[in-house]
Each structure stands twice: as C-alpha cells, then as structure tokens.
Design an enzyme around this catalytic site. Structure first.
Site, mmCIF file in Angstrom:
data_model
loop_
_atom_site.group_PDB
_atom_site.id
_atom_site.type_symbol
_atom_site.label_atom_id
_atom_site.label_comp_id
_atom_site.label_asym_id
_atom_site.label_seq_id
_atom_site.Cartn_x
_atom_site.Cartn_y
_atom_site.Cartn_z
ATOM 1 N N GLU A 78 0.818 -1.216 0.000
ATOM 2 C CA GLU A 78 0.000 0.000 0.000
ATOM 3 C C GLU A 78 0.850 1.263 0.000
ATOM 4 O O GLU A 78 0.432 2.298 -0.518
ATOM 5 C CB GLU A 78 -0.974 0.004 1.177
ATOM 6 N N PHE A 137 -11.565 -7.044 14.224
ATOM 7 C CA PHE A 137 -10.453 -7.514 13.398
ATOM 8 C C PHE A 137 -10.145 -6.485 12.305
ATOM 9 O O PHE A 137 -11.038 -6.069 11.573
ATOM 10 C CB PHE A 137 -10.819 -8.864 12.777
ATOM 11 N N GLN A 138 -8.906 -6.078 12.243
ATOM 12 C CA GLN A 138 -8.431 -5.096 11.258
ATOM 13 C C GLN A 138 -9.145 -3.750 11.345
ATOM 14 O O GLN A 138 -9.277 -3.041 10.355
ATOM 15 C CB GLN A 138 -8.507 -5.650 9.833
ATOM 16 N N LYS A 144 -17.437 -0.820 5.654
ATOM 17 C CA LYS A 144 -17.936 -1.787 4.678
ATOM 18 C C LYS A 144 -19.459 -1.710 4.558
ATOM 19 O O LYS A 144 -20.022 -1.849 3.472
ATOM 20 C CB LYS A 144 -17.514 -3.194 5.114
ATOM 21 N N MET A 171 24.434 8.607 2.321
ATOM 22 C CA MET A 171 24.293 9.886 2.999
ATOM 23 C C MET A 171 24.621 9.760 4.484
ATOM 24 O O MET A 171 25.302 10.610 5.062
ATOM 25 C CB MET A 171 22.856 10.396 2.827
#
Ligand code: TPP
Lengths: 162, 569
Positions: free
Chosen positions: B47, B109-110, B159, B476
């Site tokens: 993502e 959940f999630q 949802k 760097m």
C-alpha cells in the site's frame, strides 16, 4: 498573558479532536477550551484561552483557520468581549462557630448555594476569570474548609456596540 | 445501486483514469464493482507503493492521484505516503475501507481509527456514515485536495456503507454527473488574497542593494512560471530555488544561481547568506534552506509571497507579505515595481555573484572509476527535454538535484519535506502515467524499501527506467558518520543482492554497469527500451557530497569540501 480566541466551527463529529490535535502538535499552550452549541444548530462555538502574547494568538488563529471545518477565528481583545466562567465548590460544614459565620457571609455576598446536606454545602459562582480567582482565594484564606473546586473554562461573546 | 457504485461513479465523474490500490476484506464490495467502471486498477505490491504512486501521478500532472487500501494494516501502510503528500502539498485522495459500522469502536479484526492516525497529516478527512453522502464527499475531497494550498484528503468508508443501497434520486444525480452542493462554509479561498503590503514590498525591493529571490514549490503548483519570468526580467534579481523549485526558472539564465540549502550551490548559499533582501516566492523557509532561522533573518528584509497565510512568520520574521496564488500576486508586484525599479542598481551584486559562480563550479567527474556523479552526468545528457526524473533520499538525490536543473517544472520529483527513502520507484510508477519518459533514480538502500513494485511495473508494463546507484553503503548516513562521527560506520555498509538478478527474476530486462563505457552503453539501451528496464551501476563506495552546510550551521558556513568554507562578503 492570556489570549482569548473565539472560534466558530461546523457542528461535525471529530472537530474537537482536530482542534486539540493541532494545538498540541504546534506546541501552543492552552489555558482552557470550552465548546458548546449556539443559537445556530449547524455551528458550535469554541472559546480557547491560550497563554502567550498577541503574536502567539495570531499564529494560533492562522493555524486554526486552516482546518476546513473552522468557519472563523477571532482574537478577542479584553475590552471588546464579555467573558464568563463558572466555578463550583464543595465546602465542609462544621460546628465551628467561626466557620459557620463565614459560610453565611459567603452565602450572603454571593447568593450561591446550590446544594446542601448535613455535611456539605455546594456553592457556584459565575463571573469573569478574575472574579473567580478572587472568590476562590478569599475562601481559601477564610476558615471555610474547601473540599474541592472545579472551573469550567471561559466562554466569551462580543460586547454589543453602544 | 450501492455505496460502492456511488463511490466509483463519483470518481469517474471526477475524471479519475486509474487508481493505485490493494485489495482486502474491508474493500471487497468496491473491488466487486470495479470492473463495471472505466477506471483502470493498478495493483501495487504494497500500500505504501500505492500511496506514492498516486502522489507521483499528482506531482507530475497537477491532477489528483487516487489510492485505495483495505482497513487496518492496509490503511496504516498508506500512512507514510499520505504524510509525504502532506509535507509536500501534493493533491491526493486516499480511500480506505473500514469494518462494518456496527463494529466501529469495538477493536474489531483489522479495525484502525485511520482518521485519528492521519489527523496531523491530511488537509482534511472524512468518515463516511451514509452512502448517500458519498457523491458530495468525493466532490468536496477533490476540490479540497487541489485548490488553495493542495494536500491529501482521506476518505474512510465502513464496509456497511459500501453495501448500503443508494437513494434512487441520489443515484440519478450521480449518473447525470450533476453537481452536489458542497457543505464547506469554512473553506473560502476568496478571502485569502491580500496585497496590502505591496507598497511596502515595492519600497524594500527598490532600496535593496543585494536582493535574492528564492523560488519554491508554490511557483510550480500555481503554474506561475511565466509570471516569474516577467518579474525577474523587470527586476533583474539573482535567483535561487529550493528542491521543489527545480524547473520553475531556466537554470542557464544569467540570474540563476542554482539550488539553495544544505547541499545547494556555493554561490546560492553565499548569495542568501549575504543578501540584504530576500524575496521568498512559494516557499516555506524550511530548515534545510535557512540553516539557523535566527541567523538567516539577520541583517535582511524578507518579503514572502505564499498562498498559505499561516506560513507568514512561521519560521522566520518577515517584513512584508503578499497572500494569494503566486500567479495572482506576483504580476501585481511586478507591475508595482516596474514603475520604480532601476535595474542597474544591483549591477555590482550581480557581477560579484557571476564571479562566484565561475569560482565555485559543481564537482565534475574526474574519476577513472565509475562514480554517482559520473552516471548522473551521463544520464542528464541523454534524457528527453520533457523527461520526468524521480529520486529517492540520500546522496544521489542531492547530486541529481544539483545536476538536473534543466528539467521542466514538475519533472524532478523528490520527497522533499518528509525525505522518504523508497519514494523514487513507486512515485515514478505513478508519474509514468503522465506519459513522458520516466526515470527512477535510487541508491542501493532506498530501492530495497519498495523493491516489490518491480512486479507492478511488469504486470502493467509501466515504462519506468530504473537506475540503481550501488555504492554498497547508506551513502548519505555514511558521509555524516565519516565527517562527524570519526568514520564509525555503524549499520551503513550494505550487504546487497545482485540487483540485476533481482530485476531479471521479476521479469525486467536488467543490466549491470561497472565502467564509464558500460554505463554509457547501457543508458543508451535503457533510453530506447519501451517497457520497464533496469540497470545497477556499481559505483565508488565512499564518494562525498559537497557543498554541504553542516547540521545546525548557518549558510555562510557552507563547506566546499571537508576543509574549505565559502568566502565572506
Ligand atoms: C524511510 C527512511 N528511513 C531512513 C532514512 C534516513 N536516511 C536518509 S539518507 C539514507 C541513506 C540512503 O542510502 P541509499 O539509498 O543507498 O542512497 P545514497 O545516500 O547512497 O545515495 C538514510 C538511511 C530516510 N530518509 N528514510
């Protein structure tokens, strides 16, 4: 120095959290924040008191203005604002004669008793922040047993013009 | 029709052509309907890749890029990309699914409060409660993302809202692409314009002996390149730019001093350190260009032009401000100055800077062995006039920024504000959809932060040309360890895979170059190649990047090399 900001916000869920998060992450020093409904039910008004000078207040105002749901931010000069704060205190009642006298005094001066039982009396006071400071100070110095007190934070409205 | 339809059709109405996305349980209703609509799905492999790709697309086009992820881990994986877009004022719309409405607040959940997580890093966010609100919210989100000071907008959709039936009347209006009235009473761009300091600004500039203009991202974002040119032609003021100002002004113009800042050109840093007047145009006086703000503002007047009033005085004290879109405010300033300014007043200053420019050229590639500077110089010679170059974060980024000033505006894409390793590859993936030749330049460290996106490039045949500059170090950081920590190289030497083989394993035609000759040859091949293509350039391990302003030092302390500083006035 205290600065008062009067903030008109859209009455949306989560707006308080957005404001609080902004004030925290920009390290502004808040003295009090109150929020409540207004005569228009689509908006709420927040009164935010910050510690800092006028410049600091301007920075806060500019940052707040970036939040989409904030409709206006006004820095209120003390002379143009009517401000009020409420305090409630729980005072113990003893048989001590001195104290009884004091309580009566308090009652007489402020007409503030809002609750009483055998042991305690609750008093309220609505005044400017300074007025409240003065009142609480006076009680502390008296023989009254102040068990607990709370304050609401300031609300402010613009003074009508003459 | 359900919420998912309302979302997708509304996105279509906004002109969204592709969406960078990754599926999961909480966005399944949206995925189920996606094939019905004319929006191309780009399945990234992480993502974070989706968020950077969306932002890359926005940066290259000034349209709104869109990414989508599922709830919980999908949403949190977007966070770095959203933060990056916020820091760099990139218009982007990020969409997340969330658990069913009745489960919100139950630690389901999630379930993650992504609105809360992202509060400090979005321009605005929406938690959608009713499917019927979706068309208005999408329309508002695109407007907010793109207008004023752009930024990312997050839309979190449970949802249950995705599967909720949409009111027939509402759906009809979506189908007809009718306007949905915005409910944004607090967002009024018309009140921003403020030219009240214009006379003050004019006086300050007219009186200045050693003025310098600093250009920034705001010039690119408001597409004010022409206004800027007119301003500079009228005023003849020497000009430098920030990392995001690259391309706003012709680098080979005699007023151009090169990039400013921690790794800016010596002349630009000298000019700003010694200026008596700074005109900051679309910049935010970030610490990478000011060094120490208190030193920066000393002995100079500062004029600031920006769209965001909260930027005035935020980092440095300013003497005059002009608020509004640069392409509105700058022409007004030019006009006001044209009646007053004498161009030859700064002649001495300009001549002095010309001498410095000749005295302090950028390091050239004298090395027999292949160096990063060597590869970048070769690349710069062969890229298209219109090419897009994305960079990661590190030495290569700054070498490229110093050496690629001739790119057009919105063609040099870097994670300037957040400084995110892993930016280059996925942002190039998104930027490639702008339709220009696209090069992604990374170090061996940064490429591995989003290397999984090789698969996306192959799956959708996205023509990104991948340059990996392998110095076997987190270069760097190694340089800082060398200069300030006595060469104590803790965790900067890299054990790397064979990048050519990795590329091949993913199905990308891949090369390796270790000499100047090989490098030149491979770059030619890459240029001609039409799909994704990769080359690992094995370069010198301990090359150092200069000029450099050591952290916490003022621009006047710019180092030309480990021991020599730039001149004083
Ligand atoms: C996500 C992230 N983690 C850590 C850093 C700190 N950091 C800045 S530059 C750098 C080294 C980058 O090394 P490399 O990608 O090999 O590029 P080089 O400097 O060698 O060109 C690191 C670790 C960062 N900018 N971003």
């Amino acid at each position: 120095m205290k600065q008062i900001l009067s903030v008109v916000v859209q009455n949306n869920a989560g707006i308080l959290s957005r404001v609080a998060s902004l004030l925290r992450r920009k390290c502004f020093n808040i003295d009090s924040l109150t929020v409540g409904r207004t005569s228009d039910n689509t908006i709420s008004r927040m009164t935010i008191v910050i510690l800092g000078d006028r410049k600091e207040a301007e920075k806060v105002a500019l940052q707040l203005d970036k939040l989409i749901e904030i409709q206006s931010v006004e820095i209120m000069a003390p002379e143009t604002a009517i401000t009020r704060e409420i305090a409630i205190a729980r005072l113990g009642i003893h048989t001590n004669a001195e104290e009884k006298k004091c309580l009566k005094e308090v009652d007489k001066i402020f007409h503030t008793e809002i609750y009483r039982n055998e042991e305690e009396v609750c008093v309220e006071l609505i005044d400017t922040a300074q007025g409240l400071d003065h009142f609480l100070d006076k009680m502390k110095k008296s023989d009254i047993e102040v068990r607990e007190w709370i304050r609401s934070g300031i609300i402010a409205i613009k003074k009508p013009k003459n | 029709m359900i919420g998912a339809d309302a979302l997708l059709k509304s996105l279509e109405n906004q002109g969204v052509k592709q969406i960078f996305a990754y599926p999961g349980g909480a966005v399944l209703p949206i995925y189920d309907r996606m094939p019905t609509y004319g929006i191309k799905r780009i399945l990234t492999r992480h993502e974070q890749g989706a968020a950077f790709a969306a932002a890359g697309y926005s940066r290259a086009t000034t349209e709104v890029g869109v990414c989508l992820a599922t709830s919980g881990p999908g949403a949190t994986n977007l966070v770095t990309g959203i933060a990056d877009a916020y820091m760099d004022s990139v218009p982007m719309v990020a969409i997340t699914g969330n658990v069913f409405g009745h489960l919100i607040g139950t630690d389901a959940f999630q379930e993650i409060d992504i609105i809360g997580v992202c509060e400090p890093i979005v321009k605005h966010s929406y938690f959608v409660e009713n499917a019927d609100d979706l068309p208005r919210i999408i329309s508002e989100a695109f407007h907010l993302a793109l207008s004023g000071r752009p930024g990312p907008v997050l839309i979190d959709i449970p949802k249950s809202v995705q599967i909720e039936e949409v009111d027939e009347e509402v759906w009809k209006n979506i189908e007809l692409n009718n306007n949905f009235e915005h409910n944004l009473p607090g967002y009024d761009l018309t009140t921003i314009l403020d030219l009240s300091d214009i006379d003050l600004a004019t006086d300050i500039i007219t009186e200045a002996q050693r003025p310098v203009v600093i250009l920034g991202h705001g010039v690119c974002l408001s597409q004010a390149e022409t206004a800027l040119k007119q301003f500079l032609e009228t005023t003849q003021i020497p000009t430098t730019w920030t990392l995001h100002g690259i391309g706003c002004f012709p680098y080979n113009h005699e007023l151009a001093l090169g990039m400013l800042g921690m790794h800016g050109t010596a002349t630009a840093n000298f000019a700003v350190a010694n200026a008596d007047c700074i005109i900051g145009i679309g910049i935010r006086f970030d610490d990478r260009i000011t060094g120490i703000p208190a030193e920066f503002e000393k002995r100079k007047k500062i004029i600031h032009l920006d769209i965001d009033p909260a930027e005035f005085g935020k980092n440095v004290k300013i003497d005059a401000k002009l608020a509004g879109q640069i392409n509105e405010t700058l022409p007004k300033l030019t006009e006001s100055l044209s009646r007053k300014i004498a161009q030859n007043r700064t002649k001495e200053w300009r001549e002095k800077l010309q001498i410095k420019l000749k005295k302090w050229p950028l390091d050239t590639d004298k090395d027999q062995k292949l160096t990063e500077i060597g590869v970048l110089n070769k690349l710069y010679k062969i890229i298209d006039q219109e090419a897009i170059v994305t960079v990661d974060v590190g030495q290569h980024e700054m070498w490229a920024a110093q050496r690629f000033p001739g790119l057009a505006a919105r063609k040099f894409l870097a994670s300037g504000g957040l400084g995110t390793m892993g930016f280059s590859l996925p942002s190039a993936m998104g930027a490639a959809f702008a339709g220009y030749e696209t090069w992604s330049v990374s170090g061996d460290g940064g490429i591995q932060m989003n290397i999984q996106e090789f698969a996306t490039l192959v799956q959708d045949n996205i023509p990104v040309k991948i340059i990996i500059l392998n110095n076997s170090f987190l270069g760097m950081v190694r340089q800082w360890q060398e200069l300030f920590y006595d060469k104590n190289y803790v965790d900067t030497p890299m054990h790397n895979p064979d990048f050519q083989k990795v590329g091949e394993a993913y199905g990308i035609p891949s090369y390796k170059a270790t000499t100047h000759e090989e490098a030149e040859m491979v770059l030619q091949k890459m240029k001609k190649h039409t799909g994704p293509v990769l080359c690992e350039f094995v370069v010198e391990k301990e090359e150092n990047l200069f000029p450099m302003v050591p952290a916490g030092k003022h621009l006047s302390e710019t180092l030309l090399n480990p021991t020599d500083k730039i001149d004083t006035l």
